[in-house]
Design a protein around this motif. Structure first.
Motif, PDB file in Angstrom:
ATOM      1  N   THR A 187      33.141  38.770  78.317  1.00  0.00           N
ATOM      2  CA  THR A 187      33.677  38.109  77.247  1.00  0.00           C
ATOM      3  C   THR A 187      35.339  38.397  77.126  1.00  0.00           C
ATOM      4  OG1 THR A 187      31.578  38.400  75.806  1.00  0.00           O
ATOM      5  CG2 THR A 187      33.539  37.413  74.641  1.00  0.00           C
ATOM      6  N   SER A 188      35.703  39.438  77.059  1.00  0.00           N
ATOM      7  CA  SER A 188      37.215  39.855  77.156  1.00  0.00           C
ATOM      8  C   SER A 188      37.990  39.342  78.151  1.00  0.00           C
ATOM      9  CB  SER A 188      37.343  41.359  76.721  1.00  0.00           C
ATOM     10  OG  SER A 188      36.811  41.741  75.490  1.00  0.00           O
ATOM     11  N   PRO A 189      37.562  39.493  79.494  1.00  0.00           N
ATOM     12  CA  PRO A 189      38.180  38.984  80.461  1.00  0.00           C
ATOM     13  C   PRO A 189      38.148  37.376  80.383  1.00  0.00           C
ATOM     14  CG  PRO A 189      36.627  40.752  81.331  1.00  0.00           C
ATOM     15  CD  PRO A 189      36.441  40.444  79.921  1.00  0.00           C
ATOM     16  N   ILE A 190      37.197  36.835  80.100  1.00  0.00           N
ATOM     17  CA  ILE A 190      37.302  35.404  79.946  1.00  0.00           C
ATOM     18  C   ILE A 190      38.327  34.964  78.872  1.00  0.00           C
ATOM     19  CG2 ILE A 190      36.027  33.340  79.148  1.00  0.00           C
ATOM     20  CD1 ILE A 190      33.242  34.637  80.456  1.00  0.00           C
ATOM     21  N   ARG A 208      36.553  22.275  78.969  1.00  0.00           N
ATOM     22  CA  ARG A 208      36.602  22.107  80.040  1.00  0.00           C
ATOM     23  C   ARG A 208      37.457  23.090  81.022  1.00  0.00           C
ATOM     24  NH1 ARG A 208      32.985  20.950  83.419  1.00  0.00           N
ATOM     25  NH2 ARG A 208      32.685  18.770  82.557  1.00  0.00           N
ATOM     26  N   ALA A 209      38.607  23.319  80.294  1.00  0.00           N
ATOM     27  CA  ALA A 209      39.348  24.562  80.844  1.00  0.00           C
ATOM     28  C   ALA A 209      38.960  26.156  80.346  1.00  0.00           C
ATOM     29  CB  ALA A 209      40.743  24.530  79.972  1.00  0.00           C
ATOM     30  N   PHE A 210      37.986  26.152  79.304  1.00  0.00           N
ATOM     31  CA  PHE A 210      37.226  27.559  79.167  1.00  0.00           C
ATOM     32  C   PHE A 210      36.071  27.595  79.926  1.00  0.00           C
ATOM     33  CE2 PHE A 210      34.178  29.822  77.087  1.00  0.00           C
ATOM     34  CZ  PHE A 210      34.713  30.880  76.579  1.00  0.00           C
ATOM     35  N   LEU A 211      35.445  26.526  80.426  1.00  0.00           N
ATOM     36  CA  LEU A 211      34.405  26.839  81.474  1.00  0.00           C
ATOM     37  C   LEU A 211      35.302  27.104  82.877  1.00  0.00           C
ATOM     38  CD1 LEU A 211      31.629  26.487  82.737  1.00  0.00           C
ATOM     39  CD2 LEU A 211      32.181  23.887  82.877  1.00  0.00           C
ATOM     40  N   ASP A 212      36.395  26.580  83.038  1.00  0.00           N
ATOM     41  CA  ASP A 212      37.088  26.744  84.402  1.00  0.00           C
ATOM     42  C   ASP A 212      37.413  28.426  84.384  1.00  0.00           C
ATOM     43  OD1 ASP A 212      36.494  24.436  85.339  1.00  0.00           O
ATOM     44  OD2 ASP A 212      38.513  23.535  84.764  1.00  0.00           O
ATOM     45  N   ALA A 213      37.929  28.610  83.125  1.00  0.00           N
ATOM     46  CA  ALA A 213      38.305  30.288  82.994  1.00  0.00           C
ATOM     47  C   ALA A 213      37.107  30.873  83.187  1.00  0.00           C
ATOM     48  CB  ALA A 213      38.865  30.374  81.795  1.00  0.00           C
ATOM     49  N   ALA A 214      35.960  30.744  82.492  1.00  0.00           N
ATOM     50  CA  ALA A 214      34.902  31.489  82.564  1.00  0.00           C
ATOM     51  C   ALA A 214      34.183  31.668  84.143  1.00  0.00           C
ATOM     52  CB  ALA A 214      33.749  31.100  81.661  1.00  0.00           C
ATOM     53  N   VAL A 215      34.150  30.561  84.827  1.00  0.00           N
ATOM     54  CA  VAL A 215      33.852  30.567  86.161  1.00  0.00           C
ATOM     55  C   VAL A 215      34.506  31.376  87.182  1.00  0.00           C
ATOM     56  CG1 VAL A 215      33.372  29.256  88.104  1.00  0.00           C
ATOM     57  CG2 VAL A 215      32.674  28.484  85.895  1.00  0.00           C
ATOM     58  N   THR A 216      35.813  31.286  86.756  1.00  0.00           N
ATOM     59  CA  THR A 216      36.809  32.046  87.633  1.00  0.00           C
ATOM     60  C   THR A 216      36.640  33.662  87.344  1.00  0.00           C
ATOM     61  OG1 THR A 216      38.668  30.259  87.424  1.00  0.00           O
ATOM     62  CG2 THR A 216      39.279  32.568  87.898  1.00  0.00           C
ATOM     63  N   VAL A 217      36.564  33.953  86.193  1.00  0.00           N
ATOM     64  CA  VAL A 217      36.423  35.269  85.850  1.00  0.00           C
ATOM     65  C   VAL A 217      34.789  35.860  86.481  1.00  0.00           C
ATOM     66  CG1 VAL A 217      35.777  37.324  84.007  1.00  0.00           C
ATOM     67  CG2 VAL A 217      37.819  35.282  83.774  1.00  0.00           C
ATOM     68  N   ARG A 218      33.927  35.053  86.246  1.00  0.00           N
ATOM     69  CA  ARG A 218      32.655  35.521  86.937  1.00  0.00           C
ATOM     70  C   ARG A 218      32.692  35.452  88.472  1.00  0.00           C
ATOM     71  NH1 ARG A 218      28.692  30.463  87.952  1.00  0.00           N
ATOM     72  NH2 ARG A 218      30.522  30.212  89.406  1.00  0.00           N
ATOM     73  N   ASP A 219      33.471  34.764  89.067  1.00  0.00           N
ATOM     74  CA  ASP A 219      33.570  34.900  90.736  1.00  0.00           C
ATOM     75  C   ASP A 219      34.481  36.185  90.980  1.00  0.00           C
ATOM     76  OD1 ASP A 219      31.967  32.769  90.700  1.00  0.00           O
ATOM     77  OD2 ASP A 219      33.460  31.428  91.122  1.00  0.00           O
TER      78      ASP A 219
END
Length: 308
Positions: A109-112, A283-294
């Protein structure tokens, strides 16, 4: 031209689905007498009888069946229009409403949120944790633009992107016969009273009561509305709870024990947002979440394979 309030159409749809005024009134949180009066007014406005009532049953008339299809389409179209309007207004104001299930995305959560802040420093993020009664975490009633959700859940019209999966555990009271076990099977949990969230989402509810492993015998269920209420029911010994492994890290109750269920399916934590015309901020939030996940592969691995 007949002008009908959307509220009356919503009420009509629920009555048509339940074919029972008491149950429909309970779903709508209104008095049965008031609901009957609203339906009667709708019939008078349309000049048509929508329900055939008797002391034993309620049935849709031909006119009622004709209205039902149009009413559903009308309400769905109105909800989409409202969602797009409010989402666009928030985006113009630089506000993003993020709904979440309890504990959000755990250690991700925090990294995202930091990643999003670095990308969009002028955006105000409003986070709101939702009760387990709403597995969509505010998406379906449009109070959230994007959300952390647990699936399976019923999320019509939503794009769902997984972040990680978690093993399931059974939460039991410290004095329970399973409390000292290293692991258990699904079969050993099925006869226990299980506390599950009080929600209308059948798919979500079925997953947490292990319905896919049951034959004809129904589960003995105790409803709850929050993680706190669930913990109280379990700690008192009145029920057990099927939950995720993270509960052992976040539970923090001295009277609870968490035992892995070795043959249970895994729970998926995902980001969800409207599939049609999501706000640019969502959409920007999703992109940030996927970046952090990877990027945070080690953190994801620790969540997915914890040491209990």
């Amino acid at each position: 031209m007949i002008d009908i309030h959307v509220r009356k159409l919503r009420q009509f749809i629920v009555v048509a689905e339940e074919l029972h005024f008491s149950r429909a009134a309970a779903r709508l949180y209104v008095a049965q007498q008031a609901l009957s009066r609203q339906v009667k007014e709708l019939e008078e406005e349309l000049g048509a009888t929508l329900f055939r009532r008797s002391t034993r049953s309620v049935e849709l008339t031909a006119a009622g069946r004709a209205l039902l299809e149009g009413a559903r389409a009308t309400v769905e179209a109105w909800d989409r229009a409202v969602a797009r309007t409010t989402s666009a207004a928030r985006a113009e104001q630089g506000v993003l409403r993020v709904g979440s299930c309890p504990a959000a995305a755990l250690e991700l959560t925090s990294p995202i949120l930091r990643e999003l802040e670095e990308r969009l420093p002028d955006v105000e993020v409003e986070m709101r944790e939702h009760l387990l009664t709403d597995p969509s975490a505010g998406l379906l009633d449009h109070s959230a633009d994007v959300a952390f959700v647990r699936v399976p859940a019923t999320l019509p019209g939503m794009e769902v992107v997984p972040l990680f999966t978690e093993p399931l555990v059974v939460s039991v009271a410290a004095g329970h016969c399973l409390a000292e076990r290293d692991r258990v099977s699904v079969a050993e949990v099925l006869d226990e009273p299980i506390t599950v969230s009080r929600t209308e989402d059948a798919a979500y509810r079925a997953f947490w009561q292990l319905a896919g492993f049951r034959d004809e015998a129904p589960a003995v269920l105790l409803d709850h509305t929050s993680v706190i209420e669930e913990g109280i029911l379990v700690a008192s010994g009145r029920a057990v709870s099927v939950t995720v492994a993270a509960a052992a890290r976040y539970g923090g109750h001295p009277d609870l024990r968490f035992v892995p269920i070795v043959d249970a399916p895994r729970s998926t934590l995902a980001v969800a947002l409207p599939a049609a015309e999501p706000s640019p901020l969502a959409r920007a939030f999703l992109d940030a979440a996927v970046t952090v996940r990877d990027r945070e592969a080690g953190l994801v691995a620790a969540i997915e394979d914890p040491e209990l």
